[in-house]
Design a protein around this motif. Sequence first.
Motif, mmCIF file in Angstrom:
data_model
loop_
_atom_site.group_PDB
_atom_site.id
_atom_site.type_symbol
_atom_site.label_atom_id
_atom_site.label_comp_id
_atom_site.label_asym_id
_atom_site.label_seq_id
_atom_site.Cartn_x
_atom_site.Cartn_y
_atom_site.Cartn_z
ATOM 1 N N LEU A 87 13.554 -26.213 17.511
ATOM 2 C CA LEU A 87 14.511 -27.332 17.590
ATOM 3 C C LEU A 87 15.779 -26.940 17.552
ATOM 4 C CD1 LEU A 87 14.346 -30.552 16.820
ATOM 5 C CD2 LEU A 87 14.905 -29.888 14.531
ATOM 6 N N PHE A 88 16.466 -27.540 18.814
ATOM 7 C CA PHE A 88 17.774 -27.117 18.608
ATOM 8 C C PHE A 88 18.519 -28.271 18.109
ATOM 9 C CE2 PHE A 88 15.788 -25.068 22.166
ATOM 10 C CZ PHE A 88 16.002 -23.752 21.760
ATOM 11 N N LEU A 89 19.465 -28.029 17.059
ATOM 12 C CA LEU A 89 20.002 -29.127 16.173
ATOM 13 C C LEU A 89 21.537 -28.925 16.144
ATOM 14 C CD1 LEU A 89 19.270 -31.667 14.620
ATOM 15 C CD2 LEU A 89 19.305 -30.177 12.812
ATOM 16 N N ASP A 90 22.440 -29.978 16.372
ATOM 17 C CA ASP A 90 23.921 -30.027 16.238
ATOM 18 C C ASP A 90 24.121 -30.201 14.894
ATOM 19 O OD1 ASP A 90 26.579 -30.860 16.068
ATOM 20 O OD2 ASP A 90 26.116 -31.117 18.222
ATOM 21 N N TYR A 91 24.950 -29.510 14.127
ATOM 22 C CA TYR A 91 25.260 -29.798 12.850
ATOM 23 C C TYR A 91 26.250 -30.923 12.357
ATOM 24 C CZ TYR A 91 30.098 -27.914 14.044
ATOM 25 O OH TYR A 91 31.453 -27.820 14.819
ATOM 26 N N HIS A 92 26.413 -31.723 13.282
ATOM 27 C CA HIS A 92 27.118 -32.982 13.275
ATOM 28 C C HIS A 92 25.957 -34.097 12.953
ATOM 29 C CE1 HIS A 92 30.237 -30.903 15.836
ATOM 30 N NE2 HIS A 92 30.910 -31.595 15.130
ATOM 31 N N THR A 93 24.801 -33.538 12.904
ATOM 32 C CA THR A 93 23.658 -34.536 12.642
ATOM 33 C C THR A 93 23.301 -34.539 11.219
ATOM 34 O OG1 THR A 93 21.943 -32.846 13.001
ATOM 35 C CG2 THR A 93 22.566 -34.239 14.878
ATOM 36 N N GLU A 94 22.915 -35.784 10.696
ATOM 37 C CA GLU A 94 22.472 -36.005 9.241
ATOM 38 C C GLU A 94 21.207 -36.555 9.158
ATOM 39 O OE1 GLU A 94 24.522 -37.593 5.099
ATOM 40 O OE2 GLU A 94 25.562 -37.690 7.152
ATOM 41 N N VAL A 95 20.434 -35.955 8.449
ATOM 42 C CA VAL A 95 18.962 -36.708 8.084
ATOM 43 C C VAL A 95 18.932 -37.652 7.063
ATOM 44 C CG1 VAL A 95 16.413 -36.028 7.433
ATOM 45 C CG2 VAL A 95 17.662 -34.437 9.006
ATOM 46 N N PHE A 96 18.271 -38.896 7.597
ATOM 47 C CA PHE A 96 18.123 -39.853 6.557
ATOM 48 C C PHE A 96 16.734 -40.603 6.321
ATOM 49 C CE2 PHE A 96 19.392 -42.325 10.235
ATOM 50 C CZ PHE A 96 18.482 -43.315 10.393
ATOM 51 N N ASP A 97 16.160 -39.951 7.434
ATOM 52 C CA ASP A 97 14.550 -40.593 7.251
ATOM 53 C C ASP A 97 13.862 -39.363 7.277
ATOM 54 O OD1 ASP A 97 11.928 -41.596 7.790
ATOM 55 O OD2 ASP A 97 12.475 -42.226 9.848
ATOM 56 N N GLY A 98 12.909 -39.370 6.310
ATOM 57 C CA GLY A 98 12.019 -38.065 5.911
ATOM 58 C C GLY A 98 11.293 -37.667 7.259
ATOM 59 N N ASP A 99 10.745 -38.864 7.735
ATOM 60 C CA ASP A 99 9.778 -38.634 8.804
ATOM 61 C C ASP A 99 9.998 -38.321 10.015
ATOM 62 O OD1 ASP A 99 7.551 -38.999 6.879
ATOM 63 O OD2 ASP A 99 7.431 -41.342 7.304
ATOM 64 N N TRP A 100 11.387 -38.000 10.323
ATOM 65 C CA TRP A 100 12.159 -37.881 11.556
ATOM 66 C C TRP A 100 11.174 -36.795 12.365
ATOM 67 C CZ3 TRP A 100 14.909 -33.408 13.245
ATOM 68 C CH2 TRP A 100 15.074 -32.589 12.406
ATOM 69 N N LEU A 101 11.061 -35.577 11.609
ATOM 70 C CA LEU A 101 10.584 -34.259 12.521
ATOM 71 C C LEU A 101 9.072 -34.469 12.476
ATOM 72 C CD1 LEU A 101 11.269 -31.869 13.765
ATOM 73 C CD2 LEU A 101 10.983 -30.461 11.300
ATOM 74 N N THR A 102 8.310 -35.330 11.734
ATOM 75 C CA THR A 102 6.787 -35.363 12.154
ATOM 76 C C THR A 102 6.696 -36.208 13.161
ATOM 77 O OG1 THR A 102 6.285 -35.403 9.768
ATOM 78 C CG2 THR A 102 4.688 -36.403 10.742
ATOM 79 N N THR A 103 7.548 -37.173 13.358
ATOM 80 C CA THR A 103 7.468 -38.142 14.417
ATOM 81 C C THR A 103 7.755 -37.501 15.849
ATOM 82 O OG1 THR A 103 8.328 -39.977 13.245
ATOM 83 C CG2 THR A 103 8.523 -40.305 15.492
ATOM 84 N N MET A 104 8.566 -36.592 15.824
ATOM 85 C CA MET A 104 8.912 -35.773 17.264
ATOM 86 C C MET A 104 7.875 -34.830 17.253
ATOM 87 S SD MET A 104 12.974 -34.900 16.476
ATOM 88 C CE MET A 104 13.214 -34.156 18.345
ATOM 89 N N ALA A 105 7.290 -34.298 16.217
ATOM 90 C CA ALA A 105 6.136 -33.162 16.506
ATOM 91 C C ALA A 105 4.801 -33.969 16.875
ATOM 92 C CB ALA A 105 5.790 -32.683 15.021
ATOM 93 N N GLU A 106 4.452 -35.146 16.476
ATOM 94 C CA GLU A 106 3.582 -36.189 17.227
ATOM 95 C C GLU A 106 3.531 -35.807 18.791
ATOM 96 O OE1 GLU A 106 3.611 -40.078 16.001
ATOM 97 O OE2 GLU A 106 3.964 -39.793 14.082
#
Length: 303
Positions: free
Chosen positions: A123-142
């Motif tokens: 996963l390439f991630l910009d440090y300007h991002t901020e997680v607020f939904d715990g399922d975000w990565l699971t949803t992408m992994a699907e």
Amino acid sequence: MLEAGRAALEAHLDRRHQPGHVAVDWRTYLYWVKREVTQGKKISIIIPVRDRVDLLARCLDGLTSKTSYEPYEVVVVDNDSQSEDAHAYFSQFKHRLLHYSGHFNFSAISNFAVKQTDSPWLLFLDYHTEVFDGDWLTTMAEHVQRAEVGAVGPRLVCPDDTVQHAGIVVGVGGIAEHAFRGLPAEAPGVCRQLQATRNYSAVTGACLLTRRDVFDEVGGFDEECLPVSFGDVDLCLKMRRAGYVIVYTPFAKLYYNKSAVRRQTAEPHEANLMRERWPEVLERDPYYNPNLSRERADFSLGN
């Protein structure tokens, strides 16, 4: 009628032996296919940074406290940070820290980090991002677990609740443009496409999930010719040329602090290279009707 369609989609999943279920998103009356992550792989989350450890700390706090997916590792690549705050922060850093010296080259930094890791998924991630939904990565992994998928991108939302990214349309606004940029984040978009999981020609490198085998197959980012701009678009187009699809999912959402991003203008040679390398797809993006606007990627009719 919605229930009959939902049942038909679930039957389709059964026929293809894909564990999951189908829900109805009642805000948009669209179907949401929720696949089970049957064989979750370790993800290396690669985050390049220089100096702005205040934003990095916020990014990592949300990432580590809210992300429900596991396993993953955080890999921060420090690109010659000079500030005292950065030195102090990294002296007590709890995650994996790599050092890359030289001028900022997003493509080279990303390729360098990939070679220092061994996770099957990246996963390439910009440090300007901020997680607020715990399922975000699971949803992408699907989606990334599907053999036909090359890369997955989420919906990035600015602090003013407007869209920063909802997929990328190529050949619009020059070389490429983020779909629905600036629209209200919960707007339906034309034909509800802002809220629908769909294929695009590319997704942003600010949050891009892929598999290592696919990344290696297409040669990674082009660090020689596209050091700063269009590396993510080029990577996705190489994946598409290799037979993979690029998926945007609105159900994975992150904040994106656009006010802190230094505006960068693409170098002319990078734009020219994209025109030379991808003339056909820039002329006609297969996921964007040619009758739509070439000035903005909001799916409005062209002049």
